[in-house]
Write a protein that holds these residues in place. Structure first.
Motif, PDB file in Angstrom:
ATOM      1  N   TYR A 144      -3.519 -16.519  29.727  1.00 59.72           N
ATOM      2  CA  TYR A 144      -2.471 -16.122  28.783  1.00 59.72           C
ATOM      3  C   TYR A 144      -1.240 -17.004  28.948  1.00 59.72           C
ATOM      4  CZ  TYR A 144       1.304 -13.218  26.853  1.00 59.72           C
ATOM      5  OH  TYR A 144       2.401 -12.761  26.165  1.00 59.72           O
ATOM      6  N   LYS A 145      -0.638 -17.398  27.817  1.00 59.08           N
ATOM      7  CA  LYS A 145       0.574 -18.217  27.837  1.00 59.08           C
ATOM      8  C   LYS A 145       1.593 -17.666  26.843  1.00 59.08           C
ATOM      9  CE  LYS A 145      -1.654 -22.686  28.922  1.00 59.08           C
ATOM     10  NZ  LYS A 145      -1.860 -24.072  28.433  1.00 59.08           N
ATOM     11  N   ASN A 146       2.808 -17.463  27.328  1.00 61.52           N
ATOM     12  CA  ASN A 146       3.921 -17.114  26.455  1.00 61.52           C
ATOM     13  C   ASN A 146       5.190 -17.595  27.134  1.00 61.52           C
ATOM     14  OD1 ASN A 146       6.257 -15.231  25.626  1.00 61.52           O
ATOM     15  ND2 ASN A 146       4.729 -14.869  24.032  1.00 61.52           N
ATOM     16  N   SER A 147       5.879 -18.533  26.524  1.00 63.50           N
ATOM     17  CA  SER A 147       7.032 -19.167  27.162  1.00 63.50           C
ATOM     18  C   SER A 147       8.180 -18.180  27.378  1.00 63.50           C
ATOM     19  CB  SER A 147       7.518 -20.360  26.328  1.00 63.50           C
ATOM     20  OG  SER A 147       7.858 -19.946  25.013  1.00 63.50           O
ATOM     21  N   GLU A 148       8.383 -17.249  26.437  1.00 57.87           N
ATOM     22  CA  GLU A 148       9.454 -16.266  26.591  1.00 57.87           C
ATOM     23  C   GLU A 148       9.161 -15.336  27.763  1.00 57.87           C
ATOM     24  OE1 GLU A 148      11.883 -12.804  24.088  1.00 57.87           O
ATOM     25  OE2 GLU A 148      10.227 -13.883  23.133  1.00 57.87           O
ATOM     26  N   ALA A 149       7.903 -14.900  27.865  1.00 57.93           N
ATOM     27  CA  ALA A 149       7.525 -14.041  28.990  1.00 57.93           C
ATOM     28  C   ALA A 149       7.677 -14.797  30.306  1.00 57.93           C
ATOM     29  CB  ALA A 149       6.090 -13.550  28.813  1.00 57.93           C
ATOM     30  N   PHE A 156       9.877 -13.591  33.539  1.00 55.71           N
ATOM     31  CA  PHE A 156       9.289 -13.415  34.879  1.00 55.71           C
ATOM     32  C   PHE A 156      10.116 -14.130  35.934  1.00 55.71           C
ATOM     33  CE2 PHE A 156       4.844 -13.331  32.716  1.00 55.71           C
ATOM     34  CZ  PHE A 156       5.048 -12.037  32.301  1.00 55.71           C
ATOM     35  N   ILE A 157      10.493 -15.371  35.651  1.00 54.56           N
ATOM     36  CA  ILE A 157      11.235 -16.176  36.629  1.00 54.56           C
ATOM     37  C   ILE A 157      12.639 -15.615  36.840  1.00 54.56           C
ATOM     38  CG2 ILE A 157      12.252 -18.438  37.084  1.00 54.56           C
ATOM     39  CD1 ILE A 157       9.281 -18.311  37.588  1.00 54.56           C
ATOM     40  N   ARG A 158      13.294 -15.249  35.747  1.00 49.08           N
ATOM     41  CA  ARG A 158      14.639 -14.677  35.880  1.00 49.08           C
ATOM     42  C   ARG A 158      14.610 -13.397  36.706  1.00 49.08           C
ATOM     43  NH1 ARG A 158      16.918 -13.861  30.034  1.00 49.08           N
ATOM     44  NH2 ARG A 158      18.568 -12.802  31.256  1.00 49.08           N
ATOM     45  N   ALA A 159      13.610 -12.550  36.460  1.00 50.78           N
ATOM     46  CA  ALA A 159      13.498 -11.292  37.205  1.00 50.78           C
ATOM     47  C   ALA A 159      13.161 -11.556  38.668  1.00 50.78           C
ATOM     48  CB  ALA A 159      12.433 -10.405  36.571  1.00 50.78           C
ATOM     49  N   LEU A 193       9.175  -0.491  39.581  1.00 48.66           N
ATOM     50  CA  LEU A 193      10.375  -0.900  38.860  1.00 48.66           C
ATOM     51  C   LEU A 193       9.999  -1.546  37.532  1.00 48.66           C
ATOM     52  CD1 LEU A 193      13.531  -1.337  39.122  1.00 48.66           C
ATOM     53  CD2 LEU A 193      12.958  -3.659  39.870  1.00 48.66           C
ATOM     54  N   GLY A 194      10.599  -1.073  36.443  1.00 44.32           N
ATOM     55  CA  GLY A 194      10.303  -1.620  35.128  1.00 44.32           C
ATOM     56  C   GLY A 194       9.298  -0.810  34.343  1.00 44.32           C
ATOM     57  N   LEU A 212      14.845  -6.873  32.495  1.00 42.75           N
ATOM     58  CA  LEU A 212      14.050  -8.076  32.225  1.00 42.75           C
ATOM     59  C   LEU A 212      12.566  -7.738  32.155  1.00 42.75           C
ATOM     60  CD1 LEU A 212      15.934 -10.545  34.595  1.00 42.75           C
ATOM     61  CD2 LEU A 212      15.958 -10.591  32.095  1.00 42.75           C
ATOM     62  N   TYR A 213      12.111  -6.880  33.052  1.00 40.70           N
ATOM     63  CA  TYR A 213      10.687  -6.533  33.054  1.00 40.70           C
ATOM     64  C   TYR A 213      10.316  -5.691  31.841  1.00 40.70           C
ATOM     65  CZ  TYR A 213      10.008  -8.485  37.703  1.00 40.70           C
ATOM     66  OH  TYR A 213       9.907  -9.346  38.766  1.00 40.70           O
ATOM     67  N   LYS A 214      11.209  -4.840  31.396  1.00 41.51           N
ATOM     68  CA  LYS A 214      10.904  -4.044  30.211  1.00 41.51           C
ATOM     69  C   LYS A 214      10.782  -4.932  28.972  1.00 41.51           C
ATOM     70  CE  LYS A 214      12.651   0.458  31.686  1.00 41.51           C
ATOM     71  NZ  LYS A 214      13.602   1.564  31.461  1.00 41.51           N
ATOM     72  N   LYS A 215      11.595  -5.965  28.893  1.00 36.65           N
ATOM     73  CA  LYS A 215      11.472  -6.921  27.782  1.00 36.65           C
ATOM     74  C   LYS A 215      10.137  -7.647  27.856  1.00 36.65           C
ATOM     75  CE  LYS A 215      16.424  -7.887  27.204  1.00 36.65           C
ATOM     76  NZ  LYS A 215      17.482  -8.931  27.312  1.00 36.65           N
ATOM     77  N   ALA A 216       9.762  -8.050  29.065  1.00 38.84           N
ATOM     78  CA  ALA A 216       8.490  -8.754  29.235  1.00 38.84           C
ATOM     79  C   ALA A 216       7.317  -7.847  28.885  1.00 38.84           C
ATOM     80  CB  ALA A 216       8.363  -9.257  30.668  1.00 38.84           C
ATOM     81  N   GLU A 217       7.411  -6.580  29.265  1.00 41.18           N
ATOM     82  CA  GLU A 217       6.336  -5.631  28.970  1.00 41.18           C
ATOM     83  C   GLU A 217       6.099  -5.497  27.468  1.00 41.18           C
ATOM     84  OE1 GLU A 217       5.360  -1.921  31.475  1.00 41.18           O
ATOM     85  OE2 GLU A 217       7.535  -2.146  31.583  1.00 41.18           O
TER      86      GLU A 217
END
Length: 527
Positions: A453-458, A462-465, A333-334, A477-482
């Motif tokens: 690795y750190k990215n606050s938006e990612a 992750f948590i929302r998904a 998925l994603g 949500l996962y496609k945005k994170a990707e």
């Protein structure tokens, strides 16, 4: 008699190459010469299972057999990572995502004739989570760690009360490790021998096990679903890939897997159906983003542009892999086939390095493992050497340090060197098991986020998904994170494994699954 059969089988396998040269059609009766009764399907594989206890299983060879003896509340649809009912007919999730209620099938029995019910489900989970049996908890904390309580309102209803919303829970329950086992009284009778004398509810019953040779299952005539149309299923060990292919060609076996691309081509020429599917895994070059020089995004992107992914996969891996375009494998998925990984561009890589203050080149240390991995059939040192050669063309000098697997993982935890070769094999086929597990900043302390690795938006995505029950919204949500991850390049995405299997021409109903499960009850042998 057994000695004669063993000698005969060895002679047959040794003579197979000669036989194939002078004979164009397979001998259909040779399987019976090895002692298998009619109505038997033989599945040849490279290695034996290590256990048939779902709680203790850790590898695919055990899952192949377990998934035919046992069943979960839900299961993966054949050939996909989608979920369908199994021992639970239906289920529902509360609006807050904290209560999962499963409604069980009635009139289902274990192979020892004891009834399957909600108490068997609860017992199986508590058995894995029991503090008195820590050795059983191989995957217990992963599968059931979010469960606060298991309630049994009646014999055919099970409620899971979660500590926090967790959408991948359904995928967890489809894992072979989550399968309910026999009733408490029967399990206590078998004790530690349960892994050698398993009792499930599935379409096949355990019959016998000759370690490193054969596991024999018999069709469950009292199965709640459609019983197999054949009487016996044998999992046979043939270590060599070419010998497995030859055994299939002359009808000594019906199904083989773990074969090379060359053997797959050989079998296709002999009119044997060949199946292939990308594995639920990822091989990658990781950068330690908390240290110089890879705390610099431009340097990470330059390295990614300097490595020829296509050459590595075709020449080093010999076509046994699928090129990766991002962190998720196909079928998850994603996964977005339209995602464009950083392209191979040595000239552009040189420019980026110059802009980052490395116009005269640089030197870095790459750590790797000495063994092969499912996502790296060539081995860590060969892969590192290929990457070193690519980077040399843009003035980068690579020092390679290789370690045995366990020692290598210790070096990773210490962030030794500057970059590393690694990979991941999914546990449950859910994108959360790749993205949150390996790239969330919350997983740095656990050691799973090896790149730091750190990215606050990612992190927020992750948590929302993870908490979103709707698959469509999760996918968005996962496609945005990707997109963020591909752009920021904490890894250079190399490849996913490519699994091959083949069957005899007269066999129908086989499906090659990427998730380690092998459902064989629907096979038909037309001869």
């Amino acid at each position: 008699m057994l000695l004669r059969l063993k000698i005969l089988s060895i002679i047959l396998l040794l003579l197979l190459p000669v036989y194939l040269v002078f004979n164009s059609s397979a001998v259909q009766v040779t399987g019976r010469l090895l002692g298998w009764p009619s109505g038997t399907i033989v599945y040849a594989r490279e290695q034996d299972s290590t256990t048939l206890d779902p709680a203790l299983a850790q590898e695919e060879e055990s899952y192949k057999v377990i998934s035919n003896i046992f069943e979960g509340l839900v299961r993966f649809k054949p050939g996909t990572n989608e979920i369908e009912p199994s021992l639970a007919e239906t289920w529902r999730v509360s609006s807050d995502g904290l209560v999962w209620t499963f409604y069980l099938r009635r009139n289902v029995k274990f192979h020892d004739d004891t009834p399957f019910n909600s108490e068997a489900v609860r017992f199986s989970i508590e058995r894995q989570l029991s503090p008195q049996s820590p050795e059983r908890a191989t995957y217990a904390s992963f599968i059931f760690g979010m469960v606060d309580k298991v309630q049994c309102p009646d014999p055919y209803t099970v409620k899971f009360l979660l500590k926090y919303p967790y959408a991948p829970f359904l995928n967890n329950l489809a894992m072979p490790n989550a399968a309910p086992i026999v009733s408490p009284s029967a399990a206590s009778t078998l004790g530690e021998k349960f892994g050698e004398y398993p009792v499930g509810t599935g379409p096949f019953c355990f019959h016998s096990w000759q370690k490193n040779k054969n596991i024999v299952l018999r069709a469950n005539k009292d199965y709640w679903g459609n019983s197999p149309e054949y009487g016996s299923l044998v999992f046979k060990v043939i270590n060599n890939s070419r010998l497995r292919a030859l055994a299939l060609k002359v009808a000594l076996v019906d199904i083989i897997d773990g074969i090379t691309p060359a053997d797959a081509r050989f079998l296709q020429e002999k009119n044997c159906p060949v199946y292939q599917t990308p594995g639920l895994d990822l091989g990658y070059l990781g950068f330690f983003t908390h240290k110089k020089p890879f705390d610099n995004l431009a340097v990470r992107r330059a390295f990614s542009m300097a490595i020829d992914r296509s050459h590595i996969n075709s020449v080093i891996f010999k076509g046994a892999c699928v090129e990766a375009n991002g962190p998720l494998p196909p079928g998850v998925l994603g996964y977005d086939p339209g995602t464009r990984a950083i392209p191979y561009d040595p000239s552009g890589a040189k420019e980026l390095l110059a802009q980052s203050g490395y116009s005269s080149g640089m030197k870095f240390t790459l750590i790797t493992y000495t063994n092969t991995r499912p996502y790296n059939p060539a081995g860590g040192e060969k892969l590192a050497a290929a990457i070193k050669a690519d980077l040399a063309t843009i003035g980068i000098e690579t020092e390679i340090k290789a370690y045995p697997w366990q020692q290598y993982k210790e070096a990773l935890l210490k962030s030794e060197g500057d970059a590393y070769l690694y990979g991941w094999i999914s546990d449950n086929g859910d994108p959360d098991n790749f993205l949150y597990t390996l790239l969330s900043s919350s997983q740095i302390e656990s050691g799973l986020n090896t790149s730091r690795y750190k990215n606050s938006e990612a992190d927020q995505l992750f948590i929302r998904a993870q908490q979103e029950p709707d698959p469509g919204l999760r996918e968005q949500l996962y496609k945005k994170a990707e997109k963020i991850i591909v752009e920021e390049a904490p890894w250079f995405f190399l490849n996913h494994s490519l699994k091959f299997a083949a069957t005899s021409p007269g066999l129908e109903g086989f499906t090659l699954n990427s998730n380690g499960t092998t459902q064989l009850s629907r096979l038909k042998k037309n001869r």
